[in-house]
Design a protein around this motif. Sequence first.
Motif, PDB file in Angstrom:
ATOM      1  N   UNK A 119       0.845  -1.199   0.000  1.00 55.92           N
ATOM      2  CA  UNK A 119       0.000   0.000   0.000  1.00 55.92           C
ATOM      3  C   UNK A 119       0.880   1.249   0.000  1.00 55.92           C
ATOM      4  N   UNK A 120       0.498   2.224  -0.814  1.00 58.29           N
ATOM      5  CA  UNK A 120       1.184   3.516  -0.856  1.00 58.29           C
ATOM      6  C   UNK A 120       0.310   4.486  -0.074  1.00 58.29           C
ATOM      7  N   UNK A 121       0.947   5.195   0.846  1.00 55.10           N
ATOM      8  CA  UNK A 121       0.246   6.025   1.815  1.00 55.10           C
ATOM      9  C   UNK A 121       0.601   7.497   1.610  1.00 55.10           C
ATOM     10  N   UNK A 122      -0.389   8.380   1.719  1.00 57.36           N
ATOM     11  CA  UNK A 122      -0.160   9.827   1.742  1.00 57.36           C
ATOM     12  C   UNK A 122      -0.236  10.269   3.200  1.00 57.36           C
ATOM     13  N   UNK A 123       0.832  10.929   3.660  1.00 61.85           N
ATOM     14  CA  UNK A 123       0.912  11.398   5.038  1.00 61.85           C
ATOM     15  C   UNK A 123       0.898  12.921   5.022  1.00 61.85           C
ATOM     16  N   UNK A 124      -0.178  13.547   5.526  1.00 62.92           N
ATOM     17  CA  UNK A 124      -0.263  15.010   5.479  1.00 62.92           C
ATOM     18  C   UNK A 124       0.653  15.663   6.508  1.00 62.92           C
ATOM     19  N   UNK A 125       1.212  16.794   6.111  1.00 64.84           N
ATOM     20  CA  UNK A 125       1.986  17.595   7.037  1.00 64.84           C
ATOM     21  C   UNK A 125       2.363  18.897   6.355  1.00 64.84           C
ATOM     22  N   UNK A 126       2.143  20.010   7.027  1.00 61.27           N
ATOM     23  CA  UNK A 126       2.495  21.307   6.463  1.00 61.27           C
ATOM     24  C   UNK A 126       1.755  21.570   5.169  1.00 61.27           C
ATOM     25  N   UNK A 127       2.501  21.994   4.151  1.00 56.98           N
ATOM     26  CA  UNK A 127       1.904  22.386   2.870  1.00 56.98           C
ATOM     27  C   UNK A 127       1.687  21.223   1.917  1.00 56.98           C
ATOM     28  N   UNK A 128       2.142  20.038   2.279  1.00 59.07           N
ATOM     29  CA  UNK A 128       2.025  18.930   1.333  1.00 59.07           C
ATOM     30  C   UNK A 128       1.784  17.593   2.000  1.00 59.07           C
ATOM     31  N   UNK A 129       2.112  16.564   1.237  1.00 62.15           N
ATOM     32  CA  UNK A 129       1.934  15.192   1.694  1.00 62.15           C
ATOM     33  C   UNK A 129       3.231  14.425   1.460  1.00 62.15           C
ATOM     34  N   UNK A 130       3.582  13.594   2.423  1.00 65.57           N
ATOM     35  CA  UNK A 130       4.687  12.671   2.230  1.00 65.57           C
ATOM     36  C   UNK A 130       4.162  11.390   1.618  1.00 65.57           C
ATOM     37  N   UNK A 131       5.063  10.627   1.043  1.00 63.30           N
ATOM     38  CA  UNK A 131       4.697   9.360   0.418  1.00 63.30           C
ATOM     39  C   UNK A 131       5.437   8.249   1.148  1.00 63.30           C
ATOM     40  N   UNK A 132       4.700   7.238   1.541  1.00 63.56           N
ATOM     41  CA  UNK A 132       5.300   6.078   2.198  1.00 63.56           C
ATOM     42  C   UNK A 132       4.698   4.813   1.616  1.00 63.56           C
ATOM     43  N   UNK A 133       5.454   3.746   1.730  1.00 62.29           N
ATOM     44  CA  UNK A 133       4.998   2.446   1.248  1.00 62.29           C
ATOM     45  C   UNK A 133       5.067   1.468   2.411  1.00 62.29           C
ATOM     46  N   UNK A 134       4.032   0.666   2.580  1.00 57.77           N
ATOM     47  CA  UNK A 134       4.009  -0.339   3.637  1.00 57.77           C
ATOM     48  C   UNK A 134       4.856  -1.532   3.184  1.00 57.77           C
TER      49      UNK A 134
END
Length: 137
Positions: free
Chosen positions: A8-23
């Motif tokens: 799964x590819x995850x969008x992690x919100x923070x500040x002005x954007x989103x980070x991308x992470x993979x499980x």
Amino acid sequence: MNDPKVGDVIAIPSGAGFGIAKVLYASKYFRNVILLKLYHIAFHEEMPELGSEIPADLYYTSSEPIKSGRWKIIGFQSASDTERLMSKRTVAGDVWDGDECLGVASEHELETLPKMQTYGYKLIEKAVSRLPISDRE
């Protein structure tokens, strides 16, 4: 409730954007523990392509932010064999690979394998806030 799964590819919100992470690992043994590969790139609206050339950090964390909807599952990308091996670590003096305990860790393994230290969602979101926004959008 969204139970995260490997790939799964995850969008992690923070500040002005989103980070991308993979499980990379979703434990059935350690309650709600997942291993995230947090890429060193963030985005505003359109997610950039994920390639092996993008550096990343590994974080053990709770699956709760995903289950609650705080972090969104935005895609899927199969985990490579190399990525699946990234869950080999030490836990309380034992070596674990995924949910399998391989036995007591040797001195060499204790020195070279990562320890399973879990991080809270706020720490991960803080790491995301420091990421550069992608110019690939």
